[in-house]
Design an enzyme around this catalytic site. Structure first.
Site, short mmCIF file in Angstrom:
data_model
loop_
_atom_site.label_atom_id
_atom_site.label_comp_id
_atom_site.label_asym_id
_atom_site.label_seq_id
_atom_site.Cartn_x
_atom_site.Cartn_y
_atom_site.Cartn_z
N ARG A 32 -6.92 -2.03 11.40
CA ARG A 32 -5.93 -3.06 11.12
C ARG A 32 -5.20 -3.51 12.39
O ARG A 32 -4.88 -2.68 13.24
CB ARG A 32 -4.90 -2.53 10.12
CG ARG A 32 -5.36 -2.65 8.70
CD ARG A 32 -4.48 -1.92 7.74
NE ARG A 32 -3.06 -2.16 7.93
CZ ARG A 32 -2.12 -1.69 7.11
NH1 ARG A 32 -2.48 -0.97 6.06
NH2 ARG A 32 -0.85 -1.93 7.33
N LYS B 20 -0.06 6.68 1.16
CA LYS B 20 0.05 5.97 -0.12
C LYS B 20 -1.30 5.38 -0.54
O LYS B 20 -1.71 5.53 -1.68
CB LYS B 20 1.09 4.84 -0.02
CG LYS B 20 2.49 5.31 0.32
CD LYS B 20 3.50 4.17 0.27
CE LYS B 20 3.27 3.06 1.29
NZ LYS B 20 3.41 3.47 2.70
N ARG C 237 7.40 -0.97 11.92
CA ARG C 237 7.21 -0.80 10.47
C ARG C 237 8.05 0.37 9.95
O ARG C 237 8.57 0.32 8.84
CB ARG C 237 5.71 -0.59 10.16
CG ARG C 237 4.91 -1.89 10.37
CD ARG C 237 3.43 -1.65 10.54
NE ARG C 237 2.78 -1.08 9.39
CZ ARG C 237 1.59 -0.49 9.41
NH1 ARG C 237 0.91 -0.40 10.56
NH2 ARG C 237 1.06 -0.01 8.33
N ARG D 295 -6.19 5.14 12.46
CA ARG D 295 -6.86 4.83 11.19
C ARG D 295 -7.99 3.81 11.34
O ARG D 295 -7.86 2.83 12.07
CB ARG D 295 -5.85 4.21 10.20
CG ARG D 295 -4.78 5.12 9.76
CD ARG D 295 -4.14 4.68 8.48
NE ARG D 295 -3.43 3.42 8.53
CZ ARG D 295 -2.43 3.12 7.70
NH1 ARG D 295 -2.03 3.99 6.79
NH2 ARG D 295 -1.83 1.96 7.78
N ARG E 229 9.44 -3.00 -1.70
CA ARG E 229 9.88 -2.58 -0.37
C ARG E 229 11.30 -3.03 -0.09
O ARG E 229 11.84 -2.70 0.97
CB ARG E 229 8.97 -3.20 0.68
CG ARG E 229 7.86 -2.26 1.20
CD ARG E 229 7.05 -3.06 2.18
NE ARG E 229 6.31 -2.36 3.17
CZ ARG E 229 5.00 -2.10 3.11
NH1 ARG E 229 4.32 -2.38 2.03
NH2 ARG E 229 4.39 -1.57 4.14
P1 AMP Z 1 0.86 -2.05 4.16
O1 AMP Z 1 -0.61 -2.31 4.02
O2 AMP Z 1 1.52 -1.67 2.86
O3 AMP Z 1 1.17 -1.10 5.28
O4 AMP Z 1 1.52 -3.45 4.55
C1 AMP Z 1 1.19 -4.10 5.76
C2 AMP Z 1 2.21 -5.18 6.05
O5 AMP Z 1 2.20 -6.15 5.00
C3 AMP Z 1 3.66 -4.71 6.13
O6 AMP Z 1 3.99 -4.19 7.42
C4 AMP Z 1 4.41 -5.99 5.78
O7 AMP Z 1 4.42 -6.89 6.89
C5 AMP Z 1 3.52 -6.61 4.72
N1 AMP Z 1 3.87 -6.13 3.36
C6 AMP Z 1 3.11 -5.38 2.52
N2 AMP Z 1 3.74 -5.16 1.36
C7 AMP Z 1 4.94 -5.79 1.47
C8 AMP Z 1 6.07 -5.90 0.61
N3 AMP Z 1 6.10 -5.33 -0.60
N4 AMP Z 1 7.13 -6.61 1.06
C9 AMP Z 1 7.14 -7.20 2.27
N5 AMP Z 1 6.12 -7.11 3.15
C10 AMP Z 1 5.03 -6.41 2.74
#
Ligand code: AMP
Length: 228
Positions: free
Chosen positions: A171, A23, A182, A137, A98
């Site tokens: 990360r 994404k 996740r 990554r 989400r």
């Molecule tokens: P990402 O960078 O999108 O993989 O997000 C990393 C982490 O941030 C996720 O595993 C969640 O803990 C939190 N996170 C990101 N976006 C959301 C969202 N829309 N709702 C809830 N938690 C989020």
């Protein structure tokens, strides 16, 4: 005389898919190809954690456990970002919504502005491959370009292809154990949104197991079609 004006609304694209589906990578390419702005709630939350804000302090442990941050925190962060002027030309939501609550909150936020979701594009991938993809990554600390230990190394080891930077970061939640958490959160809370957007007639699906450039082309064709 009655003048009928056809107003084309700025594109609001959602990228759906589990962690590792691509994404973020594809959102950055859509920014380049279509002049849209990527809004990643993960990036916004990581920035809040780094800045040590109250929201960031609450989100930190949840993110490290691979669970979802509360809707109220995420929505507050997203609302602030969407109030900024640069989003006026259209956005790509990466990692948001989400949950069902986030999806309905987004609908009302958009409808207040006379807008709606243009397309929710689901990047379809195999779960098991995602663990490997995410675990390797890295990102250039200077420009944010993404790399992978196995699938996308810089042309010169240790030097970013894009900006020449030498500092790469990984990360905290990109390890096999957290990725599995996740993925669980994705299937339990986010995958149901596929049916939600299908019901609204805005769902698009794309096979995202292939080469990055092929997926970029296929996505570009969808964006061109839905924005017409
Ligand atoms: P990402 O960078 O999108 O993989 O997000 C990393 C982490 O941030 C996720 O595993 C969640 O803990 C939190 N996170 C990101 N976006 C959301 C969202 N829309 N709702 C809830 N938690 C989020």
């Amino acid at each position: 005389m009655i003048v009928t004006e056809v107003m084309t609304q700025p594109a609001v694209l959602i990228l759906l898919g589990p962690p590792g589906a691509g994404k973020g990578t594809q959102a950055r390419m859509l920014e380049e190809d279509f002049g849209l702005v990527q809004l990643s709630t993960g990036d916004l939350l990581r920035a809040a954690v780094a800045a040590g804000t109250e929201a960031g302090r609450q989100a930190k442990a949840v993110m490290e456990a691979g669970e979802l941050v509360s809707d109220s925190i995420v929505l507050a962060i997203l609302r602030d970002r969407m109030a900024q002027a640069d989003v006026a030309g259209g956005i790509i939501l990466d990692g948001f919504p989400r949950t069902a609550g986030q999806a309905t909150a987004l609908d009302s936020l958009l409808s207040d502005a006379g807008q709606r979701v243009t397309a929710a594009i689901c990047l379809e991938v195999d779960d098991e491959a995602m663990v490997g993809r995410v675990s390797g990554r890295t990102t250039c600390a200077q420009c944010g370009e993404g790399y992978h230990d196995e699938f996308k190394r810089p042309a010169t080891a240790g030097t970013c292809d894009k900006c020449g930077g030498h500092d790469f970061k990984r990360r905290a939640d990109d390890n096999a154990e957290t990725v599995r958490e996740r993925l669980k959160a994705y299937h339990a809370q986010t995958a149901p949104l596929i049916a939600y957007y299908d019901g609204k007639g805005v769902l698009e699906r794309i096979d995202a197991m292939g080469a990055i450039a092929d997926i970029r082309r296929a996505l570009g064709a969808i964006v061109t079609r839905v924005s017409a």
